[in-house]
Design a protein around this motif. Structure first.
Motif, mmCIF file in Angstrom:
data_model
loop_
_atom_site.group_PDB
_atom_site.id
_atom_site.type_symbol
_atom_site.label_atom_id
_atom_site.label_comp_id
_atom_site.label_asym_id
_atom_site.label_seq_id
_atom_site.Cartn_x
_atom_site.Cartn_y
_atom_site.Cartn_z
ATOM 1 N N ALA A 1 0.716 -1.530 0.064
ATOM 2 C CA ALA A 1 0.217 -0.407 -0.064
ATOM 3 C C ALA A 1 1.270 0.845 0.126
ATOM 4 O O ALA A 1 2.287 1.355 -0.196
ATOM 5 C CB ALA A 1 -0.478 -0.128 1.169
ATOM 6 N N GLY A 2 0.000 2.474 -0.228
ATOM 7 C CA GLY A 2 0.999 3.901 -0.498
ATOM 8 C C GLY A 2 0.634 4.751 -1.563
ATOM 9 O O GLY A 2 0.536 5.412 -1.728
ATOM 10 N N ASP A 3 -0.275 4.120 -2.002
ATOM 11 C CA ASP A 3 -0.312 4.730 -3.878
ATOM 12 C C ASP A 3 -1.894 4.745 -3.659
ATOM 13 O O ASP A 3 -2.230 5.317 -4.858
ATOM 14 C CB ASP A 3 -0.385 4.243 -5.121
ATOM 15 C CG ASP A 3 -0.620 3.057 -4.915
ATOM 16 O OD1 ASP A 3 -1.504 2.285 -4.460
ATOM 17 O OD2 ASP A 3 -0.623 2.737 -6.201
ATOM 18 N N GLY A 4 -3.220 4.673 -3.021
ATOM 19 C CA GLY A 4 -4.384 4.931 -2.461
ATOM 20 C C GLY A 4 -4.703 3.827 -2.137
ATOM 21 O O GLY A 4 -6.126 3.248 -2.794
ATOM 22 N N GLU B 1 1.524 6.873 1.961
ATOM 23 C CA GLU B 1 0.484 7.616 1.659
ATOM 24 C C GLU B 1 1.007 9.126 1.666
ATOM 25 O O GLU B 1 1.255 9.593 0.552
ATOM 26 C CB GLU B 1 -1.063 7.609 1.977
ATOM 27 C CG GLU B 1 -1.302 5.458 1.339
ATOM 28 C CD GLU B 1 -3.146 5.718 1.632
ATOM 29 O OE1 GLU B 1 -3.265 6.536 2.420
ATOM 30 O OE2 GLU B 1 -3.507 4.984 1.199
ATOM 31 N N ARG B 2 1.327 9.511 2.826
ATOM 32 C CA ARG B 2 1.962 10.584 3.074
ATOM 33 C C ARG B 2 3.420 10.838 2.456
ATOM 34 O O ARG B 2 3.793 12.079 1.673
ATOM 35 C CB ARG B 2 1.845 11.040 4.225
ATOM 36 C CG ARG B 2 2.308 12.344 4.799
ATOM 37 C CD ARG B 2 1.947 12.991 6.204
ATOM 38 N NE ARG B 2 2.362 12.015 7.252
ATOM 39 C CZ ARG B 2 2.390 11.200 8.026
ATOM 40 N NH1 ARG B 2 0.803 10.665 7.829
ATOM 41 N NH2 ARG B 2 2.874 10.634 8.605
ATOM 42 N N THR C 1 6.573 2.678 0.557
ATOM 43 C CA THR C 1 5.446 1.267 -0.114
ATOM 44 C C THR C 1 5.907 0.944 1.400
ATOM 45 O O THR C 1 6.728 0.583 2.557
ATOM 46 C CB THR C 1 6.587 0.727 -0.864
ATOM 47 O OG1 THR C 1 6.231 0.894 -1.966
ATOM 48 C CG2 THR C 1 5.304 -1.056 -0.361
#
Length: 427
Positions: A309-312, A378-379, A383
């Motif tokens: 995760a990390g890109d929405g 995300e911020r 990753t």
């Protein structure tokens, strides 16, 4: 009741839990019992964690377990001075007779944990009585040992588990029918209650039951290694033959075993995914976190699986190429270790595919909270790698084989609050 040191007779036994005269806060001398407690020393992780706890009450236990000064010697001297002052002032008082302590934790979601706090005979690794499942860092052991020497005290119990459901569990249940010594609720919403067990017949029941068992270190590997170091430094018999522990029977009260997630700094999700092409199956999940974790749990039943995760969005990564695993995972370990998600993550993904050093804080962070790991990725544009927790039975089986897991593989809990009962070694 056997309170002797490590004689030949006791060396052949299993767990030996000994009563002690607990040091406890006088509730009339502190603002509240909740305000003087702390998480274990290594869980006070917020940047302002120590300051926050020191501000909660001038007598917060963090002033003993994490003293603040400019040098290690000054810190340990400060802790020793503080402990002596609190004893002189009656802030901490000694219980009148030795006992074991029944400790209960509850949260608002129905979780209930009960266990026994006592002084456990410190055994040698060759005895196979207390099983570690993680390696320790020597500098942390040295730091904890210096603090225990300076204070001559076990300031907080480590957490051990065993599989029993015998007479010791019955003693625990009977104790909770009485009025507790203390009853408080900490700011995390957990309620804590403590009872003493001083009846010789009950203590004999506990000791007879535990003598046939071994325990797994759930939390406190460094403190157990510290106990072993200090025991070796002092001629036996001595109070250093024993160390303060909370022993939980997980046949009656299963612990929560949670995963510890990884945050990879400077590796965008798109780059992480492109490196997996042809090596793992990758599926895009446009669902909320809870559903993504359900999908991870399902996939983990069939083999190694991770959630990126990390890109929405979330990306389920599973079905690694067997040839890749045989090439990257060390073959000289038991199959249970080679197939751990944490093993494949470190040996295959971090070392071989993404080439990220696992010991570099500039490249990787280890975070317990799932949502916080995703939010930070995300911020920051990194990753998040989310893992499914390992079952306690797997951890115990590996520990029995003498195999240590990759660092930060598991988080057992709930952990005992520090500050509810202490053990002074010079009483």
């Amino acid at each position: 009741m056997n309170t002797a040191g490590h004689s030949e007779a006791t060396a052949r036994r299993g767990l030996e839990l000994t009563p002690f005269r607990g040091l406890r806060y006088d509730p009339d001398r502190v603002g509240s019992l909740a305000a003087v407690t702390s998480p274990p020393y290594d869980v006070v992780v917020r940047p302002d964690g120590v300051h926050h706890l020191q501000s909660a009450d001038p007598y917060n236990i963090v002033r003993l377990i994490l003293p603040q000064a400019t040098t290690p010697t000054a810190r340990n001297d400060q802790a020793a001075d503080t402990l002596r002052r609190w004893l002189d002032e009656g802030v901490l008082t000694t219980d009148p007779e030795p006992g074991l302590y029944v400790y209960e934790q509850r949260d608002g979601g129905g979780m209930l944990q009960r266990g026994l706090i006592g002084a456990l005979r410190v055994s040698e690794p060759s005895e196979g009585v207390v099983l570690p499942h993680e390696d320790v860092m020597p500098h942390v052991v040295a730091d904890r040992a210096a603090l225990m020497r300076a204070t001559s005290a076990n300031l907080e119990p480590l957490l051990l588990t065993y599989r029993g459901d015998g007479s010791a569990a019955d003693v625990v249940e009977r104790a909770t029918q009485r009025s507790p010594l203390l009853d408080t609720t900490t700011e995390d919403g957990f309620s804590h209650r403590l009872w003493s067990v001083t009846d010789p017949a009950d203590i004999t029941l506990v000791q007879s039951d535990l003598a046939g068992h071994q325990a797994l270190i759930a939390d406190g590997h460094h403190r157990w290694a510290t106990y072993r170091r200090l025991r070796a430094e002092h001629p036996s018999p001595s109070p250093w033959d024993h160390g303060l522990v909370l022993l939980v029977d997980t046949a009656r009260y299963p612990l929560r075993v949670r995963a510890i997630h990884r945050l990879l700094h400077g590796l965008p999700v798109a780059d992480a995914l492109s490196a997996l092409d042809g090596l793992f199956r990758v599926r895009h999940l446009d669902v909320p976190l809870a559903q993504a974790l359900d999908a991870l749990a399902d996939a983990a039943c069939a083999g190694n699986a991770f959630l990126l995760a990390g890109d929405g969005a979330f990306h389920l990564v599973d079905r690694p190429d067997p040839a890749l695993l045989s090439r990257t995972v060390p073959a000289d370990r038991p199959a249970a270790w080679r197939t751990l998600d944490a093993t494949v993550l470190h040996a295959t993904l971090l070392d071989h595919v993404w080439r990220i050093p696992e010991d570099s804080p500039a490249h990787i962070a280890y975070i317990h909270d799932t949502a916080a790991t995703v939010a930070k990725a995300e911020r920051d544009g990194g990753t998040a790698v989310l893992l499914h927790p390992v079952r306690e039975e797997v951890v115990r089986d590996l520990a029995r084989q003498g195999v240590t897991m990759p660092r930060k593989s598991t988080s057992f809990g709930p952990k005992p609050a520090s500050g509810l009962v202490l053990r002074a070694l010079d009483l």
